[in-house]
Design a protein around this motif. Structure first.
Motif, PDB file in Angstrom:
ATOM      1  N   ASN A  88       0.569  18.827  19.977  1.00 51.09           N
ATOM      2  CA  ASN A  88      -0.269  18.611  21.178  1.00 51.09           C
ATOM      3  C   ASN A  88       0.205  19.483  22.340  1.00 51.09           C
ATOM      4  OD1 ASN A  88      -0.573  16.324  19.385  1.00 51.09           O
ATOM      5  ND2 ASN A  88      -1.768  15.354  21.013  1.00 51.09           N
ATOM      6  N   ALA A  92      -1.869  22.372  24.320  1.00 45.35           N
ATOM      7  CA  ALA A  92      -2.083  22.337  25.782  1.00 45.35           C
ATOM      8  C   ALA A  92      -1.526  23.610  26.447  1.00 45.35           C
ATOM      9  CB  ALA A  92      -1.396  21.107  26.361  1.00 45.35           C
ATOM     10  N   ASP A  96      -3.809  29.362  19.928  1.00 52.93           N
ATOM     11  CA  ASP A  96      -5.100  29.332  19.233  1.00 52.93           C
ATOM     12  C   ASP A  96      -4.955  28.920  17.777  1.00 52.93           C
ATOM     13  OD1 ASP A  96      -6.953  30.750  21.332  1.00 52.93           O
ATOM     14  OD2 ASP A  96      -5.091  31.904  21.275  1.00 52.93           O
ATOM     15  N   LYS A 119      -7.902  20.548  20.112  1.00 55.63           N
ATOM     16  CA  LYS A 119      -8.741  21.585  20.719  1.00 55.63           C
ATOM     17  C   LYS A 119      -7.831  22.641  21.369  1.00 55.63           C
ATOM     18  CE  LYS A 119     -13.132  20.090  20.375  1.00 55.63           C
ATOM     19  NZ  LYS A 119     -13.365  20.238  18.911  1.00 55.63           N
ATOM     20  N   THR A 120      -8.282  23.893  21.348  1.00 61.97           N
ATOM     21  CA  THR A 120      -7.510  24.906  22.076  1.00 61.97           C
ATOM     22  C   THR A 120      -7.839  24.786  23.572  1.00 61.97           C
ATOM     23  OG1 THR A 120      -9.264  26.555  22.067  1.00 61.97           O
ATOM     24  CG2 THR A 120      -7.831  26.468  20.108  1.00 61.97           C
ATOM     25  N   LYS A 121      -7.110  25.561  24.368  1.00 63.98           N
ATOM     26  CA  LYS A 121      -7.343  25.519  25.820  1.00 63.98           C
ATOM     27  C   LYS A 121      -8.777  25.972  26.143  1.00 63.98           C
ATOM     28  CE  LYS A 121      -4.068  25.728  29.519  1.00 63.98           C
ATOM     29  NZ  LYS A 121      -2.693  26.077  29.840  1.00 63.98           N
ATOM     30  N   ARG A 122      -9.367  26.776  25.214  1.00 59.47           N
ATOM     31  CA  ARG A 122     -10.749  27.241  25.430  1.00 59.47           C
ATOM     32  C   ARG A 122     -11.754  26.244  24.890  1.00 59.47           C
ATOM     33  NH1 ARG A 122     -11.506  31.597  22.170  1.00 59.47           N
ATOM     34  NH2 ARG A 122      -9.460  31.373  21.242  1.00 59.47           N
ATOM     35  N   GLY A 123     -11.249  25.100  24.378  1.00 59.48           N
ATOM     36  CA  GLY A 123     -12.174  24.073  23.889  1.00 59.48           C
ATOM     37  C   GLY A 123     -12.652  24.291  22.471  1.00 59.48           C
ATOM     38  N   GLU A 124     -12.022  25.267  21.757  1.00 60.87           N
ATOM     39  CA  GLU A 124     -12.424  25.488  20.356  1.00 60.87           C
ATOM     40  C   GLU A 124     -11.537  24.690  19.407  1.00 60.87           C
ATOM     41  OE1 GLU A 124     -14.322  29.974  20.692  1.00 60.87           O
ATOM     42  OE2 GLU A 124     -12.464  29.673  19.552  1.00 60.87           O
ATOM     43  N   ARG A 125     -11.965  24.561  18.179  1.00 58.89           N
ATOM     44  CA  ARG A 125     -11.137  23.855  17.195  1.00 58.89           C
ATOM     45  C   ARG A 125      -9.861  24.666  16.984  1.00 58.89           C
ATOM     46  NH1 ARG A 125      -9.587  24.524  12.237  1.00 58.89           N
ATOM     47  NH2 ARG A 125     -11.150  25.911  11.347  1.00 58.89           N
TER      48      ARG A 125
END
Ligand code: DX5
Ligand code: ZN
Length: 236
Positions: A88, A92, A96, A119-125
Motif C-alpha cells: 500500500n 501511495a 506503477d 490503484k496507482t497514483k494515477r488511478g489505474e490498476r
C-alpha cells in the motif's frame, strides 16, 4: 509532480528497465531524470529490507522523490520478507508496478490478488509481478500465472548489482514462455534481472524474455543513452 504518461506498447515489446541500485544514491532524482532522458522504458527500483536479502536500500519516501522527478513507469522490485505490509505504501508513493517474491509469500495467491486490487497514483490498476530466485522452480508461480502481469526470473541471487549472470536460469525462462504461450497469455511480460548486458540479453531474449533490467550495464557506462540503445538494438 511528474506523472507517468507513457502508455505500454503492445504485447511482448522489448523494454529496457535500468536499475538504480548501483547509481549515486546521493542524487536519485537526478539519476531518474537522466535515465528518462537516456531513453529508458521503465525505472527498476530495487527495494531491499536487509532480511529477505543481505542489503538495505530505500523505502516509499525515496520513491516519492523519484516519482516527482520522472514520467517513467516505476517498477518496484520488493525484495522483502513481508510484502503485504509494504505494497500500500509503495502504491501511495507512486509506483506503477509491484513485483513480490514467491519465496516471501506463504499466501502468494492472496498477496497477488491484494496487490492487483491496489490503484496507482494515477488511478489505474496496479500492475503485479511475481519474482523467482535462480534456484526456485516455475511450479511456485503456476497457480498465479493467469493473474499476474509479469514474472521476474532472477538471473543473479538478489541483493547486489554487478554480479555474474547465472546461465542455469535460461531454461526456466524458455519453459515459462512456452507455458505462457500454451495458456494463451500473450501479454505476460517475462522480466530478467541481474548480470544483463548485450550478450546475456541476447540469450534471454531468444529464450522468451521481453523486459530487461540492467543496472551496472547502464549506470556503470560512460554514456547511458548509448548503453540503452545498444541493449535495445539487441532486444529487437
Ligand atoms: C539485484 C537486483 C538487480 C540488480 C541488477 O538484487 O534485483 O536489479 O540491481 O544489477 P546488475 O544489472 O548490475 O546485475
Ligand atoms: Zn531488481
Amino acid at each position: 509532480m511528474a506523472m507517468a504518461t507513457r502508455k505500454r506498447p503492445g504485447p511482448r515489446a522489448a523494454r529496457i528497465a535500468p536499475s538504480i541500485l548501483t547509481a549515486d544514491f546521493g542524487s536519485l532524482a537526478d539519476v531518474a531524470r537522466r535515465l528518462e532522458a537516456a531513453g529508458a522504458d521503465d525505472l527498476h527500483l530495487d527495494v531491499m529490507d536487509g532480511r529477505f536479502v543481505p542489503n538495505l536500500t530505500f523505502g516509499p519516501v525515496a520513491v516519492e522523490a523519484i516519482r516527482r522527478a520522472t514520467h517513467l513507469p516505476l517498477d518496484a522490485h520488493l525484495m522483502v520478507v513481508e510484502p503485504d505490509s509494504l505494497t500500500n505504501d509503495f502504491a501511495a508513493a507512486g509506483v506503477d508496478s509491484i513485483t513480490i517474491h514467491a519465496e516471501a509469500c506463504p499466501h502468494l495467491h492472496r498477496t497477488v490478488q491484494r496487490t492487483r486490487a491496489l490503484k496507482t497514483k494515477r488511478g489505474e490498476r496496479m500492475r503485479v509481478g511475481v519474482a523467482l530466485n535462480p534456484a526456485s522452480p516455475l511450479a511456485l508461480v503456476e497457480a498465479v500465472l493467469d493473474d499476474v502481469d509479469l514474472v521476474l526470473c532472477m538471473t543473479v541471487n538478489p541483493g547486489f548489482g554487478g554480479q555474474k549472470f547465472i546461465e542455469a536460469v535460461v531454461p526456466k525462462v524458455r519453459a515459462l514462455r512456452h507455458e505462457a504461450t500454451r495458456r494463451g497469455l500473450g501479454n505476460l511480460d517475462i522480466q530478467v534481472d541481474g548480470g544483463i548486458n548485450v550478450d546475456t540479453l541476447a540469450v534471454t531474449r531468444k529464450a522468451g524474455a521481453n523486459v530487461f533490467v540492467a543496472g551496472s550495464a547502464v549506470v556503470g557506462a560512460a554514456d547511458w543513452a548509448s548503453a540503452i540503445s545498444n541493449l535495445r538494438r539487441v532486444a529487437r
